[in-house]
Write an enzyme that holds these catalytic residues in place. Structure first.
Site, PDB file in Angstrom:
ATOM      1  N   ASN A 244       0.865  -1.176   0.000  1.00 26.80           N
ATOM      2  CA  ASN A 244       0.000   0.000   0.000  1.00 26.80           C
ATOM      3  C   ASN A 244       0.898   1.222   0.000  1.00 26.80           C
ATOM      4  OD1 ASN A 244      -1.781   2.066   0.478  1.00 26.80           O
ATOM      5  ND2 ASN A 244      -2.311   1.439   2.567  1.00 26.80           N
TER       6      ASN A 244
ATOM      7  N   LYS B 150       0.070   4.298  -0.183  1.00 25.26           N
ATOM      8  CA  LYS B 150      -0.529   5.484   0.459  1.00 25.26           C
ATOM      9  C   LYS B 150      -0.306   6.716  -0.436  1.00 25.26           C
ATOM     10  CE  LYS B 150       0.032   3.214   4.864  1.00 25.26           C
ATOM     11  NZ  LYS B 150       0.089   3.340   6.302  1.00 25.26           N
TER      12      LYS B 150
ATOM     13  N   HIS C 254      -9.351   1.530   4.949  1.00 26.96           N
ATOM     14  CA  HIS C 254      -8.070   1.705   5.640  1.00 26.96           C
ATOM     15  C   HIS C 254      -8.271   2.677   6.801  1.00 26.96           C
ATOM     16  CE1 HIS C 254      -3.932   2.706   6.542  1.00 26.96           C
ATOM     17  NE2 HIS C 254      -3.612   1.579   5.927  1.00 26.96           N
TER      18      HIS C 254
ATOM     19  N   GLU D 167      -6.603   5.048   7.795  1.00 24.19           N
ATOM     20  CA  GLU D 167      -6.343   6.459   7.460  1.00 24.19           C
ATOM     21  C   GLU D 167      -7.544   7.082   6.755  1.00 24.19           C
ATOM     22  OE1 GLU D 167      -2.604   5.627   5.572  1.00 24.19           O
ATOM     23  OE2 GLU D 167      -1.798   5.063   7.531  1.00 24.19           O
TER      24      GLU D 167
ATOM     25  N   GLU E  13      -5.210  -4.504  10.805  1.00 23.10           N
ATOM     26  CA  GLU E  13      -4.144  -3.515  10.932  1.00 23.10           C
ATOM     27  C   GLU E  13      -4.361  -2.708  12.216  1.00 23.10           C
ATOM     28  OE1 GLU E  13      -2.332  -2.649   6.761  1.00 23.10           O
ATOM     29  OE2 GLU E  13      -3.872  -1.173   7.181  1.00 23.10           O
TER      30      GLU E  13
ATOM     31  N   GLY F  94       3.084   2.121  10.974  1.00 26.64           N
ATOM     32  CA  GLY F  94       4.154   3.119  10.894  1.00 26.64           C
ATOM     33  C   GLY F  94       4.916   3.336  12.192  1.00 26.64           C
TER      34      GLY F  94
ATOM     35  N   SER G  17       3.634  -2.150  10.292  1.00 29.22           N
ATOM     36  CA  SER G  17       5.080  -2.272  10.554  1.00 29.22           C
ATOM     37  C   SER G  17       5.666  -3.611  10.121  1.00 29.22           C
ATOM     38  CB  SER G  17       5.389  -2.001  12.036  1.00 29.22           C
ATOM     39  OG  SER G  17       5.110  -0.657  12.354  1.00 29.22           O
TER      40      SER G  17
END
Ligand code: 13P
Length: 267
Positions: free
Chosen positions: A13, A15, A98, A100, A168, A174, A213
C-alpha cells in the site's frame, strides 16, 4: 464464491507516495516475480494517478490495485474515483476501509461496506481493513472492536467476490511495533470464527492479512503465525529492495508448485 485453498497474498500500500520516477520500483518488483515466481499472489496498491503506468511497469507479473474507491457510481462527486474508473485504469484490486480513510475522511463501517459492494460490482478484489486503537487494546476491547468492525464493514458476500480482511492495529501502523504472535492469533481467530458463523463454507476463500510495521526482519514470524494468509505492507512496499526481501521470505513458505502465473485473477 470459490472454495479454493488460499494462496498467500503479499500486498503493498503506497498510500500518498509515488511519482513516475518510483515506477522503477514496480519494475524491480516485477523482475523479482519473473525470476522467482513462487506460489504467491503479489499486489501493489498505488495512488490512482499511477495505476495505468504501474500496470505497464508490472508487466502482468504483479497485480496493481487502487487504495480506495467511491461507494457511488459515476456522478457529481468532484475529486472522487469510482470502482469502474479503477478497473478501467487497469486495477484488479482495491483497499477499502483503511484506518487512514476512516480517520481522516470520517468513513464509517457502513460507508466501507458500501465501497466493498461497489468494488465487487466491478469485479475488483477487495481488501477490507480494520483494527483497534492503542487505547482500545489497553482497555481490553481489541476483539470486540475488531469483531464489530468486521460485522458492519463486510456486506453479505457476493458469489465470486475475492475478499481479504486486513487486520491492521492502528498503533502498529508506521510505529515499528507489532502485536505479539498470541495477540494476532487471538484477533484473527476471532474474525475467522465470526466469518465461519456468518457465511459457513463460503467464508473459506476469504484471506486474512496482517498489516502494521511489516518489515523484512519480522515478515517470517508474521507469516508463520496461525490464521495469517498474507500481509498488507506500507513503508516496506515503497522500495523494491525491501518488498522483494519480503517476497523471498513468503516464497520459502509457499514454494512454486509449477503453477502458471495468473495475476489477472488476483487477488
Ligand atoms: P506500515 O507497513 O508502514 O506500518 O503501514 C501499514 C499499512 O497501513 C498498510 O496498509
Amino acid at each position: 464464491m470459490s472454495e479454493e485453498p488460499t494462496r498467500t497474498l503479499i500486498a503493498g500500500n503506497w498510500k500518498m507516495h509515488g511519482l513516475r520516477a518510483q515506477l522503477d520500483e514496480i519494475d524491480a518488483m516485477a523482475c523479482s516475480v519473473r525470476e522467482r515466481p513462487g506460489n504467491l499472489d503479489v499486489l501493489v496498491c498505488v495512488p490512482a494517478t499511477l495505476i495505468a503506468r504501474a500496470v505497464q511497469a508490472a508487466d502482468g507479473l504483479i497485480a496493481i490495485g487502487g487504495e480506495d474507491c467511491s461507494a457511488e457510481e459515476a456522478g457529481s462527486f468532484t475529486g472522487d474515483i469510482d470502482a469502474e474508473m479503477l478497473r478501467d485504469a487497469g486495477a484488479t484490486s482495491v483497499i477499502v476501509g483503511h484506518s487512514e480513510r476512516r480517520r481522516w475522511h470520517h468513513e464509517t463501517d457502513a460507508i466501507v461496506a458500501a465501497k466493498a459492494k461497489a468494488a465487487w460490482q466491478q469485479d475488483l478484489a477487495t481488501i477490507i481493513c480494520l483494527g483497534e486503537t492503542g487505547a482500545q487494546r489497553r482497555d481490553g476491547n481489541a476483539l470486540k472492536v475488531c469483531g464489530e468492525q468486521l460485522a458492519a464493514s463486510l456486506p453479505t458476500i457476493k458469489a465470486g467476490a475475492r475478499i481479504s480482511i486486513a487486520y491492521e492495529p492502528l498503533w502498529a501502523i508506521g510505529s515499528g511495533e507489532i502485536p505479539t504472535r498470541d495477540d494476532i492469533v487471538a484477533v484473527l481467530g476471532h474474525l475467522r470464527a465470526a466469518l465461519d458463523t456468518r457465511f459457513g463454507s463460503a467464508a473459506r476463500s476469504i484471506r486474512m492479512l496482517y498489516g502494521g510495521s511489516v518489515k523484512p526482519g519480522n515478515a517470517r514470524e508474521i507469516l508463520d503465525t496461525p490464521h495469517v494468509d498474507g500481509m498488507l505492507i506500507g513503508g516496506s512496499s515503497l522500495l523494491a529492495v525491501e518488498f522483494n526481501a519480503i517476497l523471498d521470505i513468503a516464497r520459502e513458505r509457499s514454494p512454486a508448485v509449477n503453477c502458471p502465473l495468473a495475476q489477472d485473477k488476483l487477488s
